[in-house]
Design a protein around this motif. Structure first.
Motif, PDB file in Angstrom:
ATOM      1  N   MET A 187      -0.377   0.918   2.314  1.00  0.00           N
ATOM      2  CA  MET A 187       0.950   0.457   2.661  1.00  0.00           C
ATOM      3  C   MET A 187       0.924   0.054   4.133  1.00  0.00           C
ATOM      4  N   ASN A 188       1.286  -1.170   4.404  1.00  0.00           N
ATOM      5  CA  ASN A 188       1.280  -1.600   5.798  1.00  0.00           C
ATOM      6  C   ASN A 188       2.616  -1.287   6.459  1.00  0.00           C
ATOM      7  N   LEU A 189       2.672  -1.535   7.733  1.00  0.00           N
ATOM      8  CA  LEU A 189       3.837  -1.151   8.523  1.00  0.00           C
ATOM      9  C   LEU A 189       5.095  -1.929   8.133  1.00  0.00           C
ATOM     10  N   ALA A 190       4.939  -3.192   7.756  1.00  0.00           N
ATOM     11  CA  ALA A 190       6.100  -3.996   7.366  1.00  0.00           C
ATOM     12  C   ALA A 190       6.737  -3.477   6.086  1.00  0.00           C
ATOM     13  N   VAL A 191       5.916  -3.081   5.121  1.00  0.00           N
ATOM     14  CA  VAL A 191       6.450  -2.542   3.868  1.00  0.00           C
ATOM     15  C   VAL A 191       7.114  -1.196   4.112  1.00  0.00           C
ATOM     16  N   LEU A 192       6.511  -0.365   4.958  1.00  0.00           N
ATOM     17  CA  LEU A 192       7.106   0.928   5.284  1.00  0.00           C
ATOM     18  C   LEU A 192       8.451   0.752   5.986  1.00  0.00           C
ATOM     19  N   ALA A 193       8.536  -0.194   6.901  1.00  0.00           N
ATOM     20  CA  ALA A 193       9.800  -0.448   7.594  1.00  0.00           C
ATOM     21  C   ALA A 193      10.864  -0.959   6.627  1.00  0.00           C
ATOM     22  N   ARG A 194      10.476  -1.863   5.716  1.00  0.00           N
ATOM     23  CA  ARG A 194      11.427  -2.340   4.701  1.00  0.00           C
ATOM     24  C   ARG A 194      11.889  -1.199   3.815  1.00  0.00           C
ATOM     25  N   TRP A 195      10.972  -0.298   3.441  1.00  0.00           N
ATOM     26  CA  TRP A 195      11.328   0.835   2.586  1.00  0.00           C
ATOM     27  C   TRP A 195      12.318   1.758   3.291  1.00  0.00           C
TER      28      TRP A 195
END
Length: 138
Positions: A1-9
């Motif tokens: 999981m990259n940082l962009a997906v984690l931030a969106r989550w």
């Protein structure tokens, strides 16, 4: 999981939980104002008290529910080729109603089912919000 997906989550979980808690608070506040919830006088003060309490009590429940069940539900809808708005809203409403009705009726009895009547709309809003915020940007 990259940082962009984690931030969106994180944003999706927070936003959908807040919107769901606001939906529950608004519905219970309106029911109280109409005098249908507590069999009381239907005053604005009691409606404000019920709405505020329901917001603060339902926010952590929705936050945990979306954080734990949001990603598996979205993954399931994607695998079943049902990643559209209506299935997301229906699944969100069904899951929140089922879990909420079980928890509220076991702890409050029949009164819990009255409180659970606000969960289908809140769950549908949660499912739709989570779906929209978790879409990958093109």
């Amino acid at each position: 999981m990259n940082l962009a997906v984690l931030a969106r989550w994180i944003v999706a979980v927070a936003a959908s939980s807040i919107l769901a808690a606001l939906t529950v608070a608004a519905q219970l506040g309106i029911l109280t104002m109409m005098g249908a919830l507590l069999g009381g006088d239907g005053s604005a003060g009691s409606a404000y008290l019920i709405a505020t309490a329901s917001f603060y009590l339902s926010l952590p429940c929705f936050f945990l529910g979306v954080a734990i069940l949001g990603a598996p539900a979205a993954w399931t809808l994607t695998r079943l080729k049902g990643d559209r708005a209506i299935p997301a809203g229906l699944l969100g409403g069904a899951v929140s109603t089922l879990i909420g009705a079980i928890v509220l009726s076991s702890s409050l009895g029949f009164t819990g089912l009255v409180f659970a009547s606000t969960l289908p709309l809140a769950g549908a809003i949660t499912g739709l919000t989570y779906r929209e915020l978790m879409k990958s940007p093109n």
